[in-house]
Design a protein around this motif. Sequence first.
Motif, PDB file in Angstrom:
ATOM      1  N   GLY A 119      34.329  33.574  18.588  1.00 45.45           N
ATOM      2  CA  GLY A 119      34.531  32.478  18.236  1.00 45.45           C
ATOM      3  C   GLY A 119      35.918  31.777  18.665  1.00 45.45           C
ATOM      4  O   GLY A 119      36.327  30.886  18.037  1.00 45.45           O
ATOM      5  N   VAL A 120      36.531  32.706  19.730  1.00 46.74           N
ATOM      6  CA  VAL A 120      37.748  31.801  20.168  1.00 46.74           C
ATOM      7  C   VAL A 120      37.612  30.773  21.147  1.00 46.74           C
ATOM      8  O   VAL A 120      36.855  30.802  22.345  1.00 46.74           O
ATOM      9  N   GLU A 121      38.462  29.658  21.013  1.00 49.98           N
ATOM     10  CA  GLU A 121      38.336  28.651  22.094  1.00 49.98           C
ATOM     11  C   GLU A 121      39.349  28.752  23.048  1.00 49.98           C
ATOM     12  O   GLU A 121      40.596  28.409  22.801  1.00 49.98           O
ATOM     13  N   VAL A 122      39.087  29.379  24.118  1.00 42.14           N
ATOM     14  CA  VAL A 122      40.130  29.806  25.029  1.00 42.14           C
ATOM     15  C   VAL A 122      40.616  28.476  26.064  1.00 42.14           C
ATOM     16  O   VAL A 122      39.730  27.615  26.232  1.00 42.14           O
ATOM     17  N   ASP A 132      44.980  40.137  17.061  1.00 39.03           N
ATOM     18  CA  ASP A 132      44.198  39.284  16.197  1.00 39.03           C
ATOM     19  C   ASP A 132      42.914  39.374  16.726  1.00 39.03           C
ATOM     20  O   ASP A 132      41.807  40.119  16.429  1.00 39.03           O
ATOM     21  N   VAL A 133      42.465  38.339  17.652  1.00 41.89           N
ATOM     22  CA  VAL A 133      41.434  38.077  18.048  1.00 41.89           C
ATOM     23  C   VAL A 133      40.921  39.236  19.157  1.00 41.89           C
ATOM     24  O   VAL A 133      39.837  39.353  19.491  1.00 41.89           O
ATOM     25  N   LEU A 134      41.760  39.341  19.737  1.00 40.34           N
ATOM     26  CA  LEU A 134      42.093  40.380  20.890  1.00 40.34           C
ATOM     27  C   LEU A 134      42.650  41.846  20.596  1.00 40.34           C
ATOM     28  O   LEU A 134      43.936  41.604  20.399  1.00 40.34           O
ATOM     29  N   GLN A 135      42.129  42.933  20.735  1.00 40.27           N
ATOM     30  CA  GLN A 135      43.036  44.057  20.119  1.00 40.27           C
ATOM     31  C   GLN A 135      43.561  44.977  21.414  1.00 40.27           C
ATOM     32  O   GLN A 135      43.037  44.724  22.442  1.00 40.27           O
ATOM     33  N   GLU A 167      47.874  34.406  26.290  1.00 40.30           N
ATOM     34  CA  GLU A 167      48.677  33.624  25.576  1.00 40.30           C
ATOM     35  C   GLU A 167      48.278  33.614  24.351  1.00 40.30           C
ATOM     36  O   GLU A 167      47.438  32.712  24.165  1.00 40.30           O
ATOM     37  N   ARG A 168      49.102  33.427  23.335  1.00 42.89           N
ATOM     38  CA  ARG A 168      48.690  33.299  21.969  1.00 42.89           C
ATOM     39  C   ARG A 168      48.628  31.662  21.735  1.00 42.89           C
ATOM     40  O   ARG A 168      47.798  31.065  21.032  1.00 42.89           O
TER      41      ARG A 168
END
Length: 462
Positions: free
Chosen positions: A420-423, A90-93, A44-45
């Motif tokens: 660098g994504v804060e899940v 974006d951060v995941l394609q 989820e975005r």
Amino acid sequence: MNAGGGTSERPLRAAVVGSGPAGFYAAAALLASEDPRVEVDMIERLPTPWGLVRLGVAPDHPNLKAVSRAYERIAKQPGFRFLGNVQVGDVLQHADLVRLYDAVVYAFGAETDRRLGIPGEDLPGSWAATEFVAWYNAHPDFQHLSFDLSGERALVIGNGNVALDVARMLALTREEIAPTDATDAAIEAICGSGLREIVVAGRRGPVQASWTAPELQEMGELAGADIIVDPAELELEPASEAELAQAGPIVRRNIEVLREFATREPAGKPRRIVLRFRMSPVAILGEGRVEAVELVRNELVADERGRVRAEPTEAREVIPCSLVFRSIGYRGVGLPGVPFDAETGTIPNRGGRAHDGDGEAIPGVYCAGWIKRGPTGVIGTNKKDATETVELLLEDARAGRLPNTSAPPESVLALLEERGVEVVAYGGWEAIDALERTRGEPHERPRIKLCSWDELLSAARG
Ligand code: NAP
């Protein structure tokens, strides 16, 4: 059964992109499968789940929002993970997803609004209804918007349930809106608004309106607004008479409700909601901001397939107003690498199996909800829709038609960390949820929503 028709005993791993009703119903159907067993990552975005149940359903409709309890139960099932604050595209394609999962179900809805394509559409004071809805519902991307409600009249274009939501929200009294989870900014703006009249204008007639009967009925039960319907506008031309004769119970009930509204004498409430029909906007007028809308009167004619169409006449009308809400439907947006039909705003598919330009099914790629069928139907419609998709997915898995490319569950988390994504995991959402409910309690409100990315992410951490 083994995942993707391979030889291991591991469960099949599916990514569901989007956490609205379609996403949750798809997840439920996947998790219910025993052959093959399935693990679901819901991506989820936003840091918050539930899609339009949280960010679309009107705040004064808490009963509709209660469906989220069923989604909470789905999220608690073994094999489910929530990966919030992760934007696919974006951060995941798409390419990452097909590499990391056996199957991907796109259920990200219809993100934007349809356009009228008329002069003045972008004048200040002309809004997509979806912007107003996202704003009063605390969507963190829409809180910078500022709606000037100081004028006397607003015009809502469209005859769907969103148009009714917008008109009703604009007309709520403090007593009606204060106990809801609308943002404080929206509550103050609506309570302090100068609006006296909200006109809802449809391009076709009362028989063709797409609202549902309880929602229409409710427009006649507002504490602070009279409902006004001109009986002359309910007189039906032959094409509408013929349609009504064939219509189902919702349309017949709508007509009964409208006829009852038309008999009412205004009670002198502070605001009026006026329902108008057979008129299309041709220009939004104003010097530097909205001052009026020019509309053309339509006549309704049945085409060769019996569908009733609006045909413009020579007659025009100018309605002075300071605000326009274009409520003519949502529109899906494509995702890089995934086929997209710009005409319908959907992923080309058959029953939820995505297919490419040659009409060939793309192994392991599916869709559900509005991005599959377009922005129609109520919340429950998505259950049947998503279940249909998942049945095909499971059929493909059993037949060995999935690419069988799944990586271990840690891979996606490692990749996101590397990027660098804060899940925000489900526990992070639960922390947000608990904080919002606690904030609401002293005010006897279901919750006071966090409205900014910073607030949401810091609550998720805590
Ligand atoms: P909708 O039901 O499709 O209504 C869109 C309206 O816009 C229709 O009246 C349509 O008229 C009109 N329209 C389209 N293009 C137009 C144009 N160029 N000029 C003038 N009018 C135009 O869409 P919605 O209201 O956005 O709702 C989306 C879905 O969510 C619906 O299925 C709705 O029922 C659901 N929803 C449900 C609830 C609830 O259950 N309480 C609340 C909100 C939304 P035509 O018919 O002539 O095309």
